[in-house]
Motif scaffolding. Structure first.
Motif, PDB file in Angstrom:
ATOM      1  N   VAL A 169       0.832  -1.210   0.000  1.00 48.20           N
ATOM      2  CA  VAL A 169       0.000   0.000   0.000  1.00 48.20           C
ATOM      3  C   VAL A 169       0.863   1.255   0.000  1.00 48.20           C
ATOM      4  O   VAL A 169       0.650   2.175  -0.798  1.00 48.20           O
ATOM      5  CB  VAL A 169      -0.950   0.010   1.220  1.00 48.20           C
ATOM      6  N   PRO A 217      -4.159   2.007   6.691  1.00 49.42           N
ATOM      7  CA  PRO A 217      -3.437   0.796   6.278  1.00 49.42           C
ATOM      8  C   PRO A 217      -2.759   0.088   7.446  1.00 49.42           C
ATOM      9  O   PRO A 217      -2.628  -1.139   7.438  1.00 49.42           O
ATOM     10  CB  PRO A 217      -2.406   1.338   5.279  1.00 49.42           C
ATOM     11  N   PRO A 238      -5.767  -4.332   1.574  1.00 46.86           N
ATOM     12  CA  PRO A 238      -4.522  -3.749   1.071  1.00 46.86           C
ATOM     13  C   PRO A 238      -4.204  -4.170  -0.361  1.00 46.86           C
ATOM     14  O   PRO A 238      -3.606  -3.392  -1.120  1.00 46.86           O
ATOM     15  CB  PRO A 238      -3.453  -4.265   2.048  1.00 46.86           C
TER      16      PRO A 238
END
Length: 259
Positions: A169, A217, A238
């Protein structure tokens, strides 16, 4: 030309990758040795869990404490280690991608590369693949240490995949900031700001009702719940986010002037 650019990026970064791997795996090894020595009985594990549960300061630093209702060595390990490993992997990937995209363009190395028969997006793709390889190397080393310490293989694999997911990510995010920013420093600053915002969102969510953590994230990586009744479906978040950010970086590259 993608294969050649990936080989070149990995060759140039071989020392950096080795240093990141040795440093982070060393931290994990030291943490495993420390926690194994300190919490060797169920009573000691329960004492640790009682200290952490409901402690706002520790929740901000470490996370919600998945698995500490019935504490195991793996759950304690994740509470001590996971957030900081995720942040370290994120920083590594931000540096890798910015170095191989915005920095190369600013120093005019990309202009030399583009004079060769390479695809328009090969440079960005090579940077992302270099970041992915770096993440896998570090995560594999971490997983090896955890496996050798006797922790369950399922939880170990979940943590390894959470690191790869979070790293992907932030690598894709750095590809976007490299297209937006005019200089390497500003690209790094934007990536760092996003990482700080992710940490803050996760911390506020964890001390609240948990909903804001799903905007982070870092929160996704922890929500896989390694060593605490793993939730494998979270890995899709993700994965999809990384793909969308990578496509956004490509779209931005296609609609701006080179240099």
């Amino acid at each position: 030309g993608l294969r050649h650019l990936v080989r070149l990026a990995l060759r140039r970064d071989r020392l950096r990758i080795a240093l990141w791997a040795v440093g982070l795996v060393g931290v994990v090894l030291a943490t495993v040795e420390s926690i194994t020595g300190l919490y060797s009985t169920p009573a000691q594990l329960e004492q640790y869990a009682q200290l952490v549960r409901g402690n706002t300061t520790l929740i901000v630093q470490a996370g919600p404490g998945y698995g500490l209702d019935d504490p195991t060595l793996g759950a304690v390990m994740m509470n001590e280690l996971a957030v900081w490993m995720i942040i370290a992997i994120a920083l590594m990937n931000i540096f890798v991608v910015v170095r191989h995209t915005r920095t190369e363009e600013t120093t005019e190395n990309t202009e030399l590369t583009r004079a060769a028969p390479v695809g328009r997006y090969a440079g960005t793709a090579a940077a992302l693949l270099c970041a992915l390889v770096s993440t896998v190397v570090v995560a594999a080393g971490v997983g090896l240490v955890l496996a050798m310490s006797g922790l369950p293989g399922t939880g170990t694999m979940a943590f390894v995949l959470s690191l790869v997911g979070a790293g992907s990510v932030f690598a894709s995010l750095a590809a976007v900031t490299s297209q937006i920013a005019a200089t390497p420093r500003s690209a790094l600053a934007l990536g760092g700001t996003a990482l700080v915002a992710s940490f803050v969102a996760r911390a506020v969510g964890d001390i609240g009702d948990g909903r804001l953590s799903w905007a982070s994230p870092i929160g996704w990586a922890q929500a896989i719940r390694a060593f605490a009744d793993e939730r494998w479906w979270v890995l899709l978040i993700p994965a999809v986010t990384s793909l969308l950010l990578a496509l956004a970086a490509v779209a931005l590259q296609a609609h701006r002037d080179f240099g």
